[in-house]
Design a protein around this motif. Structure first.
Motif, PDB file in Angstrom:
ATOM      1  N   THR A   1      -5.525   4.809  -3.021  1.00 46.47           N
ATOM      2  CA  THR A   1      -4.223   4.520  -3.616  1.00 46.47           C
ATOM      3  C   THR A   1      -3.901   5.595  -4.654  1.00 46.47           C
ATOM      4  O   THR A   1      -4.720   6.465  -4.926  1.00 46.47           O
ATOM      5  CB  THR A   1      -4.228   3.137  -4.308  1.00 46.47           C
ATOM      6  N   THR A   2      -2.727   5.484  -5.237  1.00 43.40           N
ATOM      7  CA  THR A   2      -2.350   6.324  -6.378  1.00 43.40           C
ATOM      8  C   THR A   2      -2.133   5.412  -7.582  1.00 43.40           C
ATOM      9  O   THR A   2      -2.968   5.348  -8.473  1.00 43.40           O
ATOM     10  CB  THR A   2      -1.091   7.143  -6.065  1.00 43.40           C
ATOM     11  N   ALA A   3      -1.024   4.691  -7.598  1.00 44.94           N
ATOM     12  CA  ALA A   3      -0.829   3.647  -8.604  1.00 44.94           C
ATOM     13  C   ALA A   3      -1.624   2.406  -8.192  1.00 44.94           C
ATOM     14  O   ALA A   3      -2.072   2.278  -7.054  1.00 44.94           O
ATOM     15  CB  ALA A   3       0.653   3.324  -8.738  1.00 44.94           C
ATOM     16  N   GLY A   4      -1.782   1.487  -9.130  1.00 47.55           N
ATOM     17  CA  GLY A   4      -2.586   0.302  -8.868  1.00 47.55           C
ATOM     18  C   GLY A   4      -1.991  -0.587  -7.793  1.00 47.55           C
ATOM     19  O   GLY A   4      -0.778  -0.759  -7.706  1.00 47.55           O
ATOM     20  N   MET A   5      -2.865  -1.151  -6.960  1.00 50.21           N
ATOM     21  CA  MET A   5      -2.477  -2.130  -5.948  1.00 50.21           C
ATOM     22  C   MET A   5      -3.446  -3.300  -6.021  1.00 50.21           C
ATOM     23  O   MET A   5      -4.672  -3.108  -5.966  1.00 50.21           O
ATOM     24  CB  MET A   5      -2.508  -1.517  -4.555  1.00 50.21           C
ATOM     25  N   VAL A   6      -2.918  -4.513  -6.156  1.00 49.82           N
ATOM     26  CA  VAL A   6      -3.749  -5.700  -6.313  1.00 49.82           C
ATOM     27  C   VAL A   6      -3.254  -6.808  -5.396  1.00 49.82           C
ATOM     28  O   VAL A   6      -2.046  -7.038  -5.280  1.00 49.82           O
ATOM     29  CB  VAL A   6      -3.744  -6.191  -7.780  1.00 49.82           C
ATOM     30  N   VAL A   7      -4.204  -7.481  -4.735  1.00 55.08           N
ATOM     31  CA  VAL A   7      -3.907  -8.670  -3.951  1.00 55.08           C
ATOM     32  C   VAL A   7      -4.372  -9.879  -4.748  1.00 55.08           C
ATOM     33  O   VAL A   7      -5.539  -9.961  -5.131  1.00 55.08           O
ATOM     34  CB  VAL A   7      -4.614  -8.652  -2.584  1.00 55.08           C
ATOM     35  N   ILE A   8      -3.453 -10.785  -5.034  1.00 53.48           N
ATOM     36  CA  ILE A   8      -3.772 -12.016  -5.769  1.00 53.48           C
ATOM     37  C   ILE A   8      -3.862 -13.141  -4.752  1.00 53.48           C
ATOM     38  O   ILE A   8      -2.885 -13.448  -4.067  1.00 53.48           O
ATOM     39  CB  ILE A   8      -2.706 -12.314  -6.838  1.00 53.48           C
ATOM     40  N   ILE A   9      -5.040 -13.734  -4.660  1.00 53.25           N
ATOM     41  CA  ILE A   9      -5.303 -14.730  -3.618  1.00 53.25           C
ATOM     42  C   ILE A   9      -5.688 -16.064  -4.247  1.00 53.25           C
ATOM     43  O   ILE A   9      -6.819 -16.229  -4.716  1.00 53.25           O
ATOM     44  CB  ILE A   9      -6.429 -14.253  -2.677  1.00 53.25           C
ATOM     45  N   PRO A  10      -4.776 -17.031  -4.296  1.00 58.88           N
ATOM     46  CA  PRO A  10      -5.151 -18.384  -4.714  1.00 58.88           C
ATOM     47  C   PRO A  10      -5.907 -19.068  -3.561  1.00 58.88           C
ATOM     48  O   PRO A  10      -5.360 -19.240  -2.474  1.00 58.88           O
ATOM     49  CB  PRO A  10      -3.808 -19.066  -4.978  1.00 58.88           C
TER      50      PRO A  10
ATOM     51  N   HIS B   1       0.827  -1.207   0.000  1.00 49.84           N
ATOM     52  CA  HIS B   1       0.000   0.000   0.000  1.00 49.84           C
ATOM     53  C   HIS B   1       0.865   1.262   0.000  1.00 49.84           C
ATOM     54  O   HIS B   1       0.584   2.220  -0.739  1.00 49.84           O
ATOM     55  CB  HIS B   1      -0.926  -0.008   1.222  1.00 49.84           C
ATOM     56  N   GLY B   2       1.933   1.265   0.801  1.00 53.03           N
ATOM     57  CA  GLY B   2       2.831   2.409   0.821  1.00 53.03           C
ATOM     58  C   GLY B   2       3.447   2.687  -0.533  1.00 53.03           C
ATOM     59  O   GLY B   2       3.560   3.839  -0.964  1.00 53.03           O
ATOM     60  N   ALA B   3       3.858   1.623  -1.239  1.00 56.38           N
ATOM     61  CA  ALA B   3       4.430   1.786  -2.573  1.00 56.38           C
ATOM     62  C   ALA B   3       3.396   2.347  -3.541  1.00 56.38           C
ATOM     63  O   ALA B   3       3.684   3.262  -4.335  1.00 56.38           O
ATOM     64  CB  ALA B   3       4.962   0.445  -3.076  1.00 56.38           C
ATOM     65  N   SER B   4       2.184   1.814  -3.473  1.00 54.39           N
ATOM     66  CA  SER B   4       1.118   2.277  -4.354  1.00 54.39           C
ATOM     67  C   SER B   4       0.799   3.756  -4.125  1.00 54.39           C
ATOM     68  O   SER B   4       0.591   4.516  -5.070  1.00 54.39           O
ATOM     69  CB  SER B   4      -0.144   1.429  -4.125  1.00 54.39           C
ATOM     70  N   LEU B   5       0.761   4.154  -2.850  1.00 56.18           N
ATOM     71  CA  LEU B   5       0.415   5.537  -2.541  1.00 56.18           C
ATOM     72  C   LEU B   5       1.385   6.535  -3.153  1.00 56.18           C
ATOM     73  O   LEU B   5       0.984   7.624  -3.560  1.00 56.18           O
ATOM     74  CB  LEU B   5       0.361   5.730  -1.021  1.00 56.18           C
ATOM     75  N   VAL B   6       2.666   6.182  -3.228  1.00 57.41           N
ATOM     76  CA  VAL B   6       3.645   7.129  -3.776  1.00 57.41           C
ATOM     77  C   VAL B   6       3.851   6.946  -5.277  1.00 57.41           C
ATOM     78  O   VAL B   6       4.778   7.510  -5.851  1.00 57.41           O
ATOM     79  CB  VAL B   6       4.997   7.045  -3.025  1.00 57.41           C
ATOM     80  N   GLY B   7       2.961   6.161  -5.935  1.00 62.21           N
ATOM     81  CA  GLY B   7       2.954   6.125  -7.385  1.00 62.21           C
ATOM     82  C   GLY B   7       3.627   4.944  -8.045  1.00 62.21           C
ATOM     83  O   GLY B   7       3.922   5.003  -9.243  1.00 62.21           O
ATOM     84  N   THR B   8       3.844   3.844  -7.313  1.00 61.07           N
ATOM     85  CA  THR B   8       4.464   2.643  -7.883  1.00 61.07           C
ATOM     86  C   THR B   8       3.488   1.475  -7.781  1.00 61.07           C
ATOM     87  O   THR B   8       2.981   1.186  -6.692  1.00 61.07           O
ATOM     88  CB  THR B   8       5.766   2.297  -7.143  1.00 61.07           C
TER      89      THR B   8
ATOM     90  N   LEU C   1      -8.671  -0.904 -13.194  1.00 60.31           N
ATOM     91  CA  LEU C   1      -9.747  -0.585 -12.256  1.00 60.31           C
ATOM     92  C   LEU C   1      -9.202   0.079 -10.991  1.00 60.31           C
ATOM     93  O   LEU C   1      -9.757   1.060 -10.488  1.00 60.31           O
ATOM     94  CB  LEU C   1     -10.513  -1.852 -11.886  1.00 60.31           C
ATOM     95  N   SER C   2      -8.109  -0.472 -10.474  1.00 57.76           N
ATOM     96  CA  SER C   2      -7.509   0.080  -9.265  1.00 57.76           C
ATOM     97  C   SER C   2      -7.106   1.540  -9.475  1.00 57.76           C
ATOM     98  O   SER C   2      -7.302   2.385  -8.591  1.00 57.76           O
ATOM     99  CB  SER C   2      -6.293  -0.757  -8.854  1.00 57.76           C
ATOM    100  N   GLU C   3      -6.570   1.859 -10.650  1.00 56.60           N
ATOM    101  CA  GLU C   3      -6.123   3.229 -10.904  1.00 56.60           C
ATOM    102  C   GLU C   3      -7.279   4.145 -11.291  1.00 56.60           C
ATOM    103  O   GLU C   3      -7.225   5.351 -11.025  1.00 56.60           O
ATOM    104  CB  GLU C   3      -5.017   3.221 -11.957  1.00 56.60           C
ATOM    105  N   LYS C   4      -8.332   3.593 -11.853  1.00 55.85           N
ATOM    106  CA  LYS C   4      -9.512   4.402 -12.153  1.00 55.85           C
ATOM    107  C   LYS C   4     -10.195   4.856 -10.869  1.00 55.85           C
ATOM    108  O   LYS C   4     -10.574   6.027 -10.729  1.00 55.85           O
ATOM    109  CB  LYS C   4     -10.497   3.600 -13.002  1.00 55.85           C
ATOM    110  N   TYR C   5     -10.344   3.928  -9.926  1.00 56.94           N
ATOM    111  CA  TYR C   5     -11.075   4.221  -8.699  1.00 56.94           C
ATOM    112  C   TYR C   5     -10.161   4.594  -7.531  1.00 56.94           C
ATOM    113  O   TYR C   5     -10.646   4.951  -6.462  1.00 56.94           O
ATOM    114  CB  TYR C   5     -11.944   3.026  -8.306  1.00 56.94           C
ATOM    115  N   ARG C   6      -8.843   4.489  -7.731  1.00 58.07           N
ATOM    116  CA  ARG C   6      -7.870   4.749  -6.668  1.00 58.07           C
ATOM    117  C   ARG C   6      -8.189   3.912  -5.424  1.00 58.07           C
ATOM    118  O   ARG C   6      -8.235   4.415  -4.305  1.00 58.07           O
ATOM    119  CB  ARG C   6      -7.822   6.241  -6.327  1.00 58.07           C
ATOM    120  N   LEU C   7      -8.392   2.612  -5.650  1.00 55.37           N
ATOM    121  CA  LEU C   7      -8.674   1.667  -4.584  1.00 55.37           C
ATOM    122  C   LEU C   7      -7.836   0.411  -4.772  1.00 55.37           C
ATOM    123  O   LEU C   7      -7.568   0.002  -5.905  1.00 55.37           O
ATOM    124  CB  LEU C   7     -10.157   1.251  -4.592  1.00 55.37           C
ATOM    125  N   PRO C   8      -7.424  -0.242  -3.686  1.00 46.39           N
ATOM    126  CA  PRO C   8      -6.823  -1.573  -3.820  1.00 46.39           C
ATOM    127  C   PRO C   8      -7.888  -2.559  -4.267  1.00 46.39           C
ATOM    128  O   PRO C   8      -9.076  -2.390  -3.964  1.00 46.39           O
ATOM    129  CB  PRO C   8      -6.328  -1.877  -2.401  1.00 46.39           C
TER     130      PRO C   8
END
Length: 385
Positions: free
Chosen positions: A89-98, A56-63, A141-148
């Motif tokens: 968020t700022t940049a996209g953040m995604v949790v991949i859960i198998p 989340h910290g990385a995403s907030l600063v644009g990565t 989607l994450s970057e459109k809505y600024r959400l993880p």
């Protein structure tokens, strides 16, 4: 490609630069594929709350960032997850859960989607046929809505095969300081909730009127005003040295995001300042600081500090040590608890006995600013007025 390879390739093609992983069925195969494709194994996180917050910290600063973990793990990260929804968020953040649907590699069988739906995280199931395109879509989607965002796949499908048809991502959005959105505290809570609700209902949220940034200490609550005034001399010096990104704790230190201080940039849950700072550092930010209190640090900070030390991240951590949980009513911190938590880091610790000694503070800030290693400044407020 085998699906684990395809997911790894999708993350690479989507320019996801900070990828955290906590071992689990399905995620391990993806991690191994990433290690092979990137030429290095990366770091294996120990706890999902820390790993999630770093992402989340990385995403907030644009990565762009990702977390690979199992269902039980994302439940461990619930505090950070719920706060990230309000913070955005700022940049996209995604949790991949198998998901281990049969429980063959887990202590219990538990469904992922009801948990994510219940906590309010947008998510969807994917399939071997769609997973590559879905990963690209979920970052959009994450970057459109600024959400993880969460994406779930059956862990048993990881060894299936599907064609690889490459596509490439647009640049991620740039970071800009926005404390009204990124600092979670009573000053801005109502606005942050309204924004989140608008996003989840697919309504316009960018044009919602923002609250005024108050002047502190006048604008803080009466419960906290005395504690905030106590820290004014510290922050009046610190603001001359503040780094590129400064993370804080929800509570007393968060108030110094406001006028005229501008000393804090990002705040989520209590104890989250260090992993947020780690994410900013891994995203390439220099001179990153985390400011916390002794209770906040003890509550969750040691989990992150282990990783910060093992990753050799050059963080500057400040612990305002008053011996109490002032944010929650002044409960006493158990004697010796902070020393016990910091015992492995004696070489990194700088102690300030008198917080009113401006020359000593300035010297400590100068040392930390010029350091390329982890530094921990402990400022003693236990024996001062």
């Amino acid at each position: 490609m085998v699906i684990s390879d395809l997911i790894a390739q999708a993350l690479i093609d989507a320019n996801v630069n900070v990828i955290n992983y906590v071992p689990g069925y399905g995620g391990t195969a993806i991690y191994k594929a990433l290690a092979q494709k990137r030429g290095n194994a990366g770091f294996i996180s120990f706890h999902e709350e820390v790993a999630y917050t770093i992402a989340h910290g990385a995403s907030l600063v644009g990565t762009r960032s990702a977390l690979l973990c199992k269902t039980h793990g994302i439940m461990k990260a619930a505090n950070s997850l719920s706060d990230s929804l309000q913070c955005g968020t700022t940049a996209g953040m995604v949790v991949i859960i198998p998901e281990d649907k049969g429980g063959t590699h887990s202590d219990t069988i538990i469904e992922t989607k009801p948990f994510l739906d219940g906590i309010g995280m947008p998510n969807f199931w994917s399939s071997p046929e769609k997973i590559y395109d879905d990963i690209h879509r979920v970052y959009e989607l994450s970057e459109k809505y600024r959400l993880p965002w969460g994406i779930i796949i059956d862990a048993d499908d990881i060894n299936h095969n599907n064609p690889y048809i490459p596509r490439y991502a647009k640049p991620s959005p740039p970071y800009s300081r926005d404390v009204v959105q990124h600092v979670l505290c009573p000053l801005f809570n109502p606005y942050q909730r309204i924004v989140y609700d608008a996003k989840m209902k697919d309504k316009s949220w960018q044009s919602l009127p923002k609250p005024q940034i108050p002047t502190i200490p006048e604008g803080t609550s009466e419960n906290w005003k005395k504690a905030v005034k106590r820290y004014e001399p510290f922050f009046s010096i610190y603001k001359k040295f503040r780094g590129d990104i400064v993370t804080g704790e929800t509570g007393i230190s968060s108030q110094f995001c406001a006028n005229p201080w501008h000393c804090i940039d990002i705040v989520t849950y209590m104890g989250g300042s260090i992993p947020l700072a780690m994410g900013a550092s891994l995203a390439g930010r220099k001179n990153v600081w985390a400011i916390t209190g002794d209770f906040s640090f003890i509550s969750a900070g040691p989990l992150a500090l282990i990783e910060a030390r093992l990753r050799d991240l050059p963080l500057n951590v400040v612990i305002l040590d008053n011996g109490k949980a002032v944010t929650t009513g002044g409960q006493e911190v158990a004697s010796g608890a902070l020393d016990l938590c910091l015992a492995p880091y004696r070489e990194q610790v700088i102690g300030i006995v008198n917080p009113h000694d401006s020359s000593q503070l300035e010297q400590a800030f100068e040392t930390m600013t010029n350091s390329n290693t982890l530094k921990i400044l402990v400022v003693n407020y236990r024996d001062t007025d």
